[in-house]
Design a protein around this motif. Sequence first.
Motif, PDB file in Angstrom:
ATOM      1  N   LEU A 112      -2.643   3.188  -0.777  1.00 56.40           N
ATOM      2  CA  LEU A 112      -1.422   2.442  -0.504  1.00 56.40           C
ATOM      3  C   LEU A 112      -1.573   1.005  -0.992  1.00 56.40           C
ATOM      4  O   LEU A 112      -2.668   0.419  -0.896  1.00 56.40           O
ATOM      5  N   PRO A 113      -0.495   0.424  -1.498  1.00 53.52           N
ATOM      6  CA  PRO A 113      -0.565  -0.933  -2.071  1.00 53.52           C
ATOM      7  C   PRO A 113      -0.588  -2.027  -0.995  1.00 53.52           C
ATOM      8  O   PRO A 113       0.270  -2.923  -0.982  1.00 53.52           O
ATOM      9  N   VAL A 114      -1.542  -1.926  -0.068  1.00 57.13           N
ATOM     10  CA  VAL A 114      -1.632  -2.912   1.007  1.00 57.13           C
ATOM     11  C   VAL A 114      -3.094  -3.206   1.292  1.00 57.13           C
ATOM     12  O   VAL A 114      -3.989  -2.410   0.990  1.00 57.13           O
ATOM     13  N   LEU A 142       6.975   3.505   4.157  1.00 58.01           N
ATOM     14  CA  LEU A 142       6.853   4.613   3.220  1.00 58.01           C
ATOM     15  C   LEU A 142       7.164   5.920   3.938  1.00 58.01           C
ATOM     16  O   LEU A 142       7.365   5.958   5.153  1.00 58.01           O
ATOM     17  N   ARG A 143       7.170   6.983   3.148  1.00 54.57           N
ATOM     18  CA  ARG A 143       7.463   8.297   3.706  1.00 54.57           C
ATOM     19  C   ARG A 143       6.627   9.335   2.966  1.00 54.57           C
ATOM     20  O   ARG A 143       6.614   9.365   1.732  1.00 54.57           O
ATOM     21  N   HIS A 144       5.932  10.178   3.714  1.00 58.25           N
ATOM     22  CA  HIS A 144       5.206  11.275   3.077  1.00 58.25           C
ATOM     23  C   HIS A 144       6.094  12.515   3.056  1.00 58.25           C
ATOM     24  O   HIS A 144       6.823  12.800   4.006  1.00 58.25           O
ATOM     25  N   VAL A 145       6.047  13.230   1.949  1.00 57.15           N
ATOM     26  CA  VAL A 145       6.861  14.429   1.770  1.00 57.15           C
ATOM     27  C   VAL A 145       5.971  15.534   1.219  1.00 57.15           C
ATOM     28  O   VAL A 145       4.950  15.282   0.553  1.00 57.15           O
ATOM     29  N   ALA A 160       3.324  14.107  -1.623  1.00 59.29           N
ATOM     30  CA  ALA A 160       3.592  12.846  -2.315  1.00 59.29           C
ATOM     31  C   ALA A 160       3.938  11.774  -1.292  1.00 59.29           C
ATOM     32  O   ALA A 160       4.319  12.064  -0.154  1.00 59.29           O
ATOM     33  N   ILE A 161       3.795  10.523  -1.742  1.00 56.98           N
ATOM     34  CA  ILE A 161       4.197   9.359  -0.960  1.00 56.98           C
ATOM     35  C   ILE A 161       5.391   8.719  -1.652  1.00 56.98           C
ATOM     36  O   ILE A 161       5.354   8.440  -2.859  1.00 56.98           O
ATOM     37  N   GLU A 162       6.460   8.521  -0.894  1.00 54.86           N
ATOM     38  CA  GLU A 162       7.655   7.881  -1.420  1.00 54.86           C
ATOM     39  C   GLU A 162       7.856   6.538  -0.733  1.00 54.86           C
ATOM     40  O   GLU A 162       7.419   6.340   0.408  1.00 54.86           O
ATOM     41  N   GLY A 166      11.252   0.457  -1.317  1.00 52.77           N
ATOM     42  CA  GLY A 166      10.529  -0.312  -2.320  1.00 52.77           C
ATOM     43  C   GLY A 166       9.035  -0.339  -2.049  1.00 52.77           C
ATOM     44  O   GLY A 166       8.583  -0.221  -0.905  1.00 52.77           O
ATOM     45  N   GLU A 167       8.271  -0.494  -3.128  1.00 54.29           N
ATOM     46  CA  GLU A 167       6.809  -0.515  -2.993  1.00 54.29           C
ATOM     47  C   GLU A 167       6.296  -1.848  -2.495  1.00 54.29           C
ATOM     48  O   GLU A 167       5.143  -1.949  -2.078  1.00 54.29           O
TER      49      GLU A 167
END
Length: 747
Positions: A112-114, A142-145, A160-162, A166-167
């Motif tokens: 994750l971009p954190v 975010l949301r995992h699908v 996937a992670i959506e 926004g990212e």
Amino acid sequence: MTGTPPILDAATSRRYRWRLLNDQLARYWVGIGGISVIFAIALIFFYLFYVVLPLLVPASAEETVSYAVPGGGTTLHLEMEELNQQAVRYTTDGRAIFFTVRDGTPVGQVRLPVTDVRSFATGAPGSGLVALGLGDGRALVLRHVFKVSYPGNVRTITPAIEYPYGEEPLVVDEDGRPLTRLAVRDSEERLTLLAASDLGPLVLADFTKESSFLEDAITLERTGSLIDPAGVEPKFMLVGPQQRRLFVAAEDGELLHFEVRRGDQVRLVERIRLLPEERELTVLRFLAGGNSLLAGDSGGRIAQWFPVRDPHNRHTLQHVRSFDAQDRPVIDIAVEERRKGFAAVDAAGRVGLYHTTAERTLLVEQVGPGTLLHLSISPRADHMLIEDADGRLHLWQVENEHPEVSWHSLWEKVHYEGYGEPAYIWQSSSASNDFEPKFSLVPLSFGTIKAAFYAMLVAVPLAIMGAIYTAYFMAPRMRQMVKPSIEIMEALPTVILGFLAGLWLAPMMESHLPGIFALLLMMPLGLLVFAFAWRHMPQPVRRWVPNGWEAALLIPVVLFLGWLSFALSAPLEQGLFGGDMRGWLHTELGIGFDQRNSLVVGLAMGFAVIPTIFSITEDAIFSVPKHLTFGSLALGATPWQTLSRVVILTASPGIFSAVMIGLGRAVGETMIVLMATGNTPVMDFSIFQGMRTLSANIAVEMPESEVASTHYRILFLAALVLFMFTFIFNTVAELIRQRLRRRYASL
């Protein structure tokens, strides 16, 4: 000669042997028929019980596999997909690790971009929404699908992670304070984040989606407000489903309940304590639907709270029930996505399954010797994934098909979500997935008894009195016309009677309500007055009517009294009730009025039951041996004395059977009740309110129920209850009938 059998010729002997053979065959066929009837009834009972039996099977759980936590790191959250094939695991170092549920094999990992993750929050169960609070006052949402595809006709799951918002992390606290506590909830057009830092007020940030028609992009408009925590140090925070209610709780169990109004105005609704002073709050979760709070504490108790409307028209939290199956601190709670059940793990290595509506502790199983840290329950509630303190995951298979069913939920008052007090309610379905099913059979049983009571109240006096007059006083030629005419009424389809009752009788009674009550008073009084007048008529006039034909004179009298009652309806309503009797009942007596009510059911179903009771009662009275009647009259008794002291007593077993058979017909009636009432499962003995019976409920809801579902099996349970009710009632009635028969057989 007396001991010698008669000598028969060949033809007579053949006829004699043929008659004996016919007698033997008839006896066997009657016996086979009787046994077949008993077998059919037993088969019906066992089939109903077979369908209902799964409701009685207790919940069970079994560990299927155990393996090391995949991917390493410290777990923040576990969640499985629909078919229990893959799961996701979030870690404190900012990773989302996807793995197979059966053996823990990693199938993907997303960095994750954190950095500097300080807090973590999840959205509604099943939404896949996740928020990570950062040290600079921002939060990544975010949301995992789990995307399903079928390449080459093979079902393939691609995790996937959506980033629906926004990212880039969203600014929650504009002052840049670390977000040590976080809560998140979203809808189609709005995202709400509630955050807290070690110092300062709480921050409520709302982000509204604005779609652009020219560009394929979504922009967010932020509005925020600060909330005074009123001295409470937040440890748990939740945002309600409609994003209008906020809950902030401290470790000591003190909770603040806020309401978010338009314009981002936040109002403190109440400040309460969830726990006794000696206990600490260890976990706080929403039950499925977000209407109830589940508060687990250090003493092993899990309490359910939900808002109810108080006398000041405010929704305040009320403690409803508690579960005390554990005596060690509750570590984690996982709620079922589609039912009002949940699972909990404690510091002693145990996992428990519970259901709130049924108020049941379904099972408690030992997972391991140490503390259990995290728990996930699958969307179908048939598997659990549990992480222990030793870094291992345990997959448990759960058999828990019908947790909603218990003696409490079926036959006792239940405190349902949103209701101010416990109640008996049947409401099996709703348009919302967050609905709490209400399966109380009490309103349906009450409606069944109520409908039968009013039907018998109308049918028994008319049928029995009519049968007595027809069998004992009426002329034979007139009886030959009256009895078949009434028996033909029994052949009328009940659906026709229900159709007429619902579309003609109910509106007519509503528009002539005073006339109906006038009819109930004027009809018996008018008949008595006419009988008295006829009794004092001169003998020449009375001789015009042959003996036993006097009842024919009542036909024009009944028609006239009926016309007069309805003609007086409007003047009575205007003079006594101000032109609106229904409104007068509501305002003066507090009695509601439903057009399709018990009075309609009583008249329509009574009309259907009258032929049954009349026919059997008339046969029983007419079959009383004539020598008993003649002997009583010869000894000087009057006809009425002979009727009341000889004929009625001798015929009492038959009369009792007639009433019981009529009652059985009324209890099992479906179409009349279905079409002539409001068909609402209310518990009100008022004649102006409707009802729903067990049989009508089965007819209405069985086509809509899912096969083998809890609703489906409870409908079969209702059929079993109706079957047992009629069986036990008829058995007791038969015992009473046999006793009456033995008692008056000497007559």
